[in-house]
Design an enzyme around this catalytic site. Structure first.
Site, PDB file in Angstrom:
ATOM      1  N   ARG A  40       0.862  -1.191   0.000  1.00 20.96           N
ATOM      2  CA  ARG A  40       0.000   0.000   0.000  1.00 20.96           C
ATOM      3  C   ARG A  40       0.886   1.223   0.000  1.00 20.96           C
ATOM      4  O   ARG A  40       1.287   1.734   1.032  1.00 20.96           O
ATOM      5  CB  ARG A  40      -0.885  -0.022   1.252  1.00 20.96           C
ATOM      6  N   SER A 112     -13.213  -3.129   0.745  1.00 18.54           N
ATOM      7  CA  SER A 112     -13.506  -2.549   2.066  1.00 18.54           C
ATOM      8  C   SER A 112     -15.018  -2.449   2.209  1.00 18.54           C
ATOM      9  O   SER A 112     -15.693  -1.975   1.280  1.00 18.54           O
ATOM     10  CB  SER A 112     -12.924  -1.129   2.165  1.00 18.54           C
ATOM     11  N   LYS A 141      -3.991   5.793   8.368  1.00 20.66           N
ATOM     12  CA  LYS A 141      -4.771   6.188   7.175  1.00 20.66           C
ATOM     13  C   LYS A 141      -5.259   7.607   7.394  1.00 20.66           C
ATOM     14  O   LYS A 141      -6.066   7.884   8.288  1.00 20.66           O
ATOM     15  CB  LYS A 141      -5.944   5.234   6.974  1.00 20.66           C
TER      16      LYS A 141
HETATM   17  N1  LIG Z   1      -6.348  -1.028   2.273  1.00 21.88           N
HETATM   18  C1  LIG Z   1      -7.247  -1.782   2.945  1.00 21.88           C
HETATM   19  N2  LIG Z   1      -7.008  -3.112   3.137  1.00 21.88           N
HETATM   20  C2  LIG Z   1      -7.926  -3.845   3.797  1.00 21.88           C
HETATM   21  C3  LIG Z   1      -7.664  -5.319   4.007  1.00 21.88           C
HETATM   22  F1  LIG Z   1      -8.813  -5.989   4.070  1.00 21.88           F
HETATM   23  F2  LIG Z   1      -6.933  -5.803   3.012  1.00 21.88           F
HETATM   24  F3  LIG Z   1      -7.005  -5.470   5.147  1.00 21.88           F
HETATM   25  N3  LIG Z   1      -9.079  -3.334   4.283  1.00 21.88           N
HETATM   26  C4  LIG Z   1      -9.344  -2.012   4.103  1.00 21.88           C
HETATM   27  C5  LIG Z   1      -8.430  -1.208   3.439  1.00 21.88           C
HETATM   28  C6  LIG Z   1      -8.750   0.268   3.227  1.00 21.88           C
HETATM   29  O1  LIG Z   1      -8.987   0.433   1.863  1.00 21.88           O
HETATM   30  P1  LIG Z   1      -9.502   1.864   1.357  1.00 21.88           P
HETATM   31  O2  LIG Z   1     -10.750   2.187   2.058  1.00 21.88           O
HETATM   32  O3  LIG Z   1      -9.543   1.846  -0.127  1.00 21.88           O
HETATM   33  O4  LIG Z   1      -8.387   2.861   1.851  1.00 21.88           O
HETATM   34  P2  LIG Z   1      -6.839   2.857   1.413  1.00 21.88           P
HETATM   35  O5  LIG Z   1      -6.791   2.634  -0.074  1.00 21.88           O
HETATM   36  O6  LIG Z   1      -6.369   4.224   1.838  1.00 21.88           O
HETATM   37  O7  LIG Z   1      -6.164   1.745   2.166  1.00 21.88           O
END
Ligand SMILES: Nc1nc(C(F)(F)F)ncc1COP(=O)(O)OP(=O)(O)O
Ligand SMILES: [Mg+2]
Length: 211
Positions: A40, A112, A141
């Site tokens: 990420r 998500s 985040k």
């Molecule tokens: N990255 C993530 N991974 C998971 C996982 F289930 F894989 F643990 N759950 C939730 C998120 C959050 O995803 P998102 O809401 O798009 O925000 P960001 O892109 O800033 O992470």
């Protein structure tokens, strides 16, 4: 395709989540027993374009050597280019239907979801797992919404969601068990591991409370 046990300790990291060399940090986390990894790379000082791709490739090699699934956050093009094991998309990212059109059936796709409606839509669109959160307050985040707590996992289970669910957001050794007790198959962690002085020990300690 991933099996449920692989969601148990789902580490997420980008170069700006650790002061260490990201490859060294991931090697230590793998040694400590993470079961899945998400690349990420976003936010302040995140690498972009070729720098992001080169780092992703190096982290993918570490995961491949360890037999740990390598998931890419947000960036569908990069996930496809690398032949990643999966992709994770949030409610604001590329819609799952569009991702599924571009990805082979073997690619794990996570979404998500924190409401029954979002979860049911994700199931309908063919998601392989759900990320529910933020469970607790998170400083990682930048645009995180208000914590929803482990009760959201319980609500999703009571709504009949049987997909693998990982809780995410502010999780550490002190609260990981509460997420599992609520019905999650695993917990997703960034800074409790990536910012620990001893990353291997931090991952191992989390594994010990999750078993
Ligand atoms: N990255 C993530 N991974 C998971 C996982 F289930 F894989 F643990 N759950 C939730 C998120 C959050 O995803 P998102 O809401 O798009 O925000 P960001 O892109 O800033 O992470
Ligand atoms: Mg996203």
């Amino acid at each position: 395709m991933m099996n449920k046990e692989q969601y148990l300790l789902y580490f997420i990291m980008g170069s700006n989540n650790t002061d260490k060399d990201p490859e060294e940090a991931l090697r230590e986390a793998v040694q400590g027993g993470i079961t899945c990894f998400q690349f990420r790379e976003k936010g302040e000082d995140a690498r972009e374009a070729s720098g992001k791709k080169e780092l992703a490739q190096r982290l993918q090699v570490i995961c491949r050597e360890a037999g740990v699934p390598f998931i890419v956050n947000d960036d569908v093009d990069l996930a496809l280019e690398l032949g990643a094991d999966g992709i994770h998309a949030g409610q604001e990212d590329t819609p799952l239907r569009d991702i599924k059109k571009r990805c082979s059936g073997s690619m794990t796709v996570g979404v998500s979801a924190k409401t029954k409606a979002e979860a049911e839509q994700a199931v309908q669109d063919g998601a392989d797992y759900l990320g529910a959160g933020p469970m607790f307050a998170t400083s990682t985040k930048e645009d995180a919404e208000a914590p929803v707590g482990p009760e959201t996992v319980r609500m999703l289970r009571q709504s009949g969601i049987t997909l693998p669910i990982v809780g995410i957001g502010g999780i550490g050794t002190e609260n990981a068990a509460s997420v599992m007790e609520a019905g999650a198959d695993g917990v997703s962690v960034i800074s409790a591991i990536s910012r620990a002085p001893d990353i291997q020990q931090a991952a191992q300690s989390l594994r010990n409370v999750l078993r």
